[in-house]
Design an enzyme around this catalytic site. Structure first.
Site, PDB file in Angstrom:
ATOM      1  CD  GLU A  37     -32.891 -14.601 -73.518  1.00 27.07           C
ATOM      2  OE1 GLU A  37     -32.923 -13.691 -72.689  1.00 27.07           O
ATOM      3  OE2 GLU A  37     -32.558 -15.764 -73.242  1.00 27.07           O
ATOM      4  CG  HIS A  50     -36.041 -12.746 -69.560  1.00 27.67           C
ATOM      5  ND1 HIS A  50     -36.489 -13.222 -68.356  1.00 27.67           N
ATOM      6  CD2 HIS A  50     -35.348 -13.782 -70.126  1.00 27.67           C
ATOM      7  CE1 HIS A  50     -36.083 -14.484 -68.178  1.00 27.67           C
ATOM      8  NE2 HIS A  50     -35.393 -14.844 -69.243  1.00 27.67           N
ATOM      9  CD  GLU A  60     -35.563 -17.560 -66.796  1.00 24.85           C
ATOM     10  OE1 GLU A  60     -35.600 -17.670 -68.031  1.00 24.85           O
ATOM     11  OE2 GLU A  60     -34.727 -16.838 -66.208  1.00 24.85           O
ATOM     12  CG  HIS A 106     -27.776 -21.822 -66.498  1.00 22.16           C
ATOM     13  ND1 HIS A 106     -27.665 -22.326 -67.783  1.00 22.16           N
ATOM     14  CD2 HIS A 106     -28.756 -20.889 -66.552  1.00 22.16           C
ATOM     15  CE1 HIS A 106     -28.549 -21.733 -68.568  1.00 22.16           C
ATOM     16  NE2 HIS A 106     -29.222 -20.854 -67.855  1.00 22.16           N
TER      17      HIS A 106
HETATM   18  O1  X8Z Z   1     -30.714 -20.106 -70.161  1.00 27.15           O
HETATM   19  C1  X8Z Z   1     -31.789 -20.061 -70.729  1.00 27.15           C
HETATM   20  C2  X8Z Z   1     -32.207 -18.795 -71.453  1.00 27.15           C
HETATM   21  C3  X8Z Z   1     -31.696 -17.584 -70.793  1.00 27.15           C
HETATM   22  S1  X8Z Z   1     -32.501 -17.232 -69.290  1.00 27.15           S
HETATM   23  C4  X8Z Z   1     -31.664 -18.823 -72.859  1.00 27.15           C
HETATM   24  N1  X8Z Z   1     -32.586 -21.167 -70.762  1.00 27.15           N
HETATM   25  C5  X8Z Z   1     -32.194 -22.412 -70.124  1.00 27.15           C
HETATM   26  C6  X8Z Z   1     -31.009 -23.054 -70.823  1.00 27.15           C
HETATM   27  O2  X8Z Z   1     -30.661 -22.635 -71.943  1.00 27.15           O
HETATM   28  O3  X8Z Z   1     -30.425 -23.984 -70.270  1.00 27.15           O
HETATM   29  C7  X8Z Z   1     -33.898 -21.242 -71.356  1.00 27.15           C
HETATM   30  C8  X8Z Z   1     -34.323 -22.681 -71.217  1.00 27.15           C
HETATM   31  C9  X8Z Z   1     -33.404 -23.301 -70.202  1.00 27.15           C
HETATM   32 ZN    ZN Z   2     -34.517 -16.671 -69.441  1.00 29.31          ZN
END
Ligand code: X8Z
Ligand code: ZN
Length: 641
Positions: A371, A374, A398, A500
């Protein structure tokens, strides 16, 4: 003649928008003035939306949702108007940088939905999905309903109870998927319609356009294929170890690993099983979680540790508002919050925050670095025009924090910050360490790859709503080699159990990041003067590495990402070689260990109750395989082959 940098989509956008316009404005000073006004106004609009969104994300209430949606609508309308006005200028008389800004101002994504009722509805659907996900609780028993963070996550990281893990796995999917499916279907229709106004075929095509690479799908497929052996061998090792924990009878004969046994709700990263999976169990543990707890680590201490690393490279420290305004812990006052970690840019050059329900674990230490990467990017490019305040491509954004975490996690560095006591310099420790990193980086590759394989086909219409779950599992079985632990049906919506999907965040960026972060790591190690195996490199204190990284981050999205990649690494393309090099000793070890015992049937095992035995499935489940076997048997019988 038109400049080569104008893509087909841009041209279509220009044509569609300017169809009804008269003469284009050729005056470059007028274009400059337009950009100045745009930047000032857009920053304010974006700041208001970010504030309202933060309030909702840190306190989910209907009221906060409403205010956020009002600001989102204002921002969307502002984007529409700006795009319309920008389309009045003649791009062909501008220099490349100015033209790039105009193109980006016109590329407004789903804000291009011109029907206001639909635009409002799209916002409502998206926030509704996020609310459902972030307030969901899985009921393991009638009186025992638990949120994902921290409770279900802890069950996955610590429990080795097969049935408890099934209850948590199924409970979470029951609490999310079915409530989301219809909303998601509607969301797909509305967003596709919106981006088609810009000339994109569908939302997936719009997302991919951020990479500005016509062969992007083929490129990521080729990278995945190149990396596949690493994953297959890791999978075989994990499967063998898990069989000793849970018993061979719990594994389908198809070779899949039941998806609830890998220490993570989505089987996406397997780090919490490091003590089970290290090849040499006699060596000291590499899991620093107990030591962090023992030393009374707090969320603040975790983030100060990360900040210290960035500062050691001569990079920008976290500013005062970051420490005062971030939400670094899950609130204990009963408020619902969006716990999934995120980093926020309030578009005013001073206000940057992280929101993370930090638990005191090694994984959260790593996420804190992710984080903060970012935020570091935001800080570095804050003086660029607003439309360039973005990553060179989403994968770059990322990768920043992860690159730092590659150094932080080396045993030597962990020892230097007091989280590991002894570090021996032998091959066995080295292989154990590479295994711990593989559980984070290699285990993730097929997951990072497949989420958008699924979504791209959903957006293109190849996957219909009634096929959502079936196609999801086809990909999970084929690429990840994991299978559902209990029967699934078309009324389940398992993609919805992953943040997501309801939050509508593209995912291929993480796959890209996991490849290019090793390219960046190698380049920065070289700059720091390091000589030795890549996996032992720690760039701590190297201002040469820090300067090279900062130079790239400062550019934001003002230049094509290929130029930035070329500047830092000496080559313009994504390349899996540094990742392969990093893990080479582990792959050699695994190849020897596995012999021919690796791989799985690409097709999911049959989980219907009528199939032989509980959760056993069968390797010979496909009609094609059945046909081939029949033909073989026929030849053997008739011709005595
Ligand atoms: O969503 C994230 C971050 C925020 S951009 C915590 N990641 C993905 C996940 O958790 O699925 C980082 C690794 C993959
Ligand atoms: Zn991220």
């Amino acid at each position: 003649m038109l400049p080569a940098a104008l893509s087909v989509i841009t041209l279509m956008m220009m044509l569609m928008i300017s169809e009804t316009r008269g003469e284009l404005i050729n005056n470059v000073s007028a274009a400059e003035a337009f950009l100045a006004t745009y930047n000032a106004e857009a920053s304010q609009v974006s700041n208001r939306y970010a504030e309202a969104s933060w309030t909702y994300n840190t306190n989910i209430t209907e009221y906060n949702q409403e205010i956020m949606l009002k600001e989102r609508l204002a921002a969307d309308k502002f984007s529409q108007e700006a795009a319309w006005n920008a389309s009045g200028y003649n791009l062909t008389v501008m220099d490349a940088t100015m033209r790039r800004q105009f193109v980006k101002i016109m590329d407004i994504g789903t804000a291009a939905q011109t029907n206001e009722t639909k635009l409002i509805h799209l916002g409502q659907i998206e926030s509704e999905m996020e609310t459902i996900y972030s307030t969901a609780k899985a009921c393991l028993a009638p009186e025992k309903c638990l949120p994902l963070d921290p409770d279900l996550t802890r069950i996955f990281t610590t429990s080795r109870d097969y049935d408890q893990l099934i209850a948590a796995w199924k409970g979470w999917r029951d609490a999310t998927g079915p409530k989301l499916k219809n909303l998601y279907t509607e969301f797909v229709t509305l967003s596709n319609e919106a981006v088609r106004n810009l000339g994109h075929a569908d939302l997936g095509a719009y997302w991919r356009s951020r990479y500005d690479t016509p062969e992007f799908e083929a490129d990521v497929q080729a990278l995945f294929d190149q990396l596949r052996p690493l994953y297959e061998h890791l999978h075989a090792h994990a499967r063998r170890r898990l069989k000793t924990i849970y018993g061979k009878d719990k594994f389908p004969s198809s070779g899949h690993i039941p998806a609830h046994l890998l220490g993570n709700m989505w089987a996406q990263q397997w780090s919490s099983l490091v003590d089970e999976f290290v090849p040499y169990k006699g060596k000291p543990s590499l899991d620093v979680t107990p030591e962090m707890v023992h030393q009374n680590y707090t969320a603040e201490k975790i983030f100060h540790t990360a900040d210290n690393f960035f500062q050691s490279l001569g990079m920008i420290p976290m500013p005062e508002p970051f420490w005062n305004k971030s939400m670094l812990k899950k609130p204990t006052d009963g408020r619902d919050v969006v716990c999934h970690a995120s980093a926020w840019d309030f578009s005013n050059g001073i206000d940057f925050r992280i929101k993370q329900c930090t638990d005191i674990t090694q994984q959260h230490l790593e996420t804190a670095h992710h984080e903060m990467g970012h935020i570091e990017y935001y800080l570095q490019y804050k003086d660029q025009p607003l439309v360039f305040q973005k990553g060179a491509n989403p994968g770059f954004h990322e990768a920043v924090g992860d690159v730092i975490a590659l150094s932080v996690q080396t045993p030597e560095h962990m020892k230097s910050i007091g989280l590991l006591h002894s570090v021996s310099n032998d091959t066995e420790t080295d292989i154990n360490f590479l295994m711990s990193m593989a559980l984070q980086k290699i285990a993730f590759l097929p997951f990072g790859f497949l989420i958008d394989q699924w979504r791209w086909r959903v957006f293109s219409g190849d996957t219909k709503p009634e096929q959502y779950n079936e196609h999801w599992w086809n990909l999970r079985c084929r690429y990840q080699g994991v299978s559902a632990p209990v029967e699934r049906s078309a009324s389940d919506f398992d993609p919805g159990a992953k943040f997501h999907i309801p939050a509508n965040t593209p995912y291929i960026r993480y796959f890209v990041s996991f490849v290019i972060q090793f390219q960046f790591h190698k380049a920065l190690c070289d700059k720091s003067g390091y000589i030795g195996p890549l996996h032992r490199c720690d760039i701590y204190n190297s201002t040469e590495a820090g300067t090279a990284l900062s130079e790239m981050l400062k550019l934001g999205s003002s230049k094509p990402w290929t130029d930035e990649m070329q500047n830092l690494t000496g080559q313009a393309k994504m390349d899996a070689q540094p990742l392969m090099d990093y893990f080479k000793p582990l792959l050699e070890y695994l190849r020897k260990e596995n012999g021919n015992d690796y791989g799985w049937d690409p097709i999911c095992p049959d989980l219907t109750p009528t199939s032989s035995g509980r959760n056993h499935g069968s390797k010979v489940s496909s009609p094609l395989t059945t046909l081939l076997i029949s033909v073989y048997v026929f030849f053997v019988c008739v011709f005595k082959l």
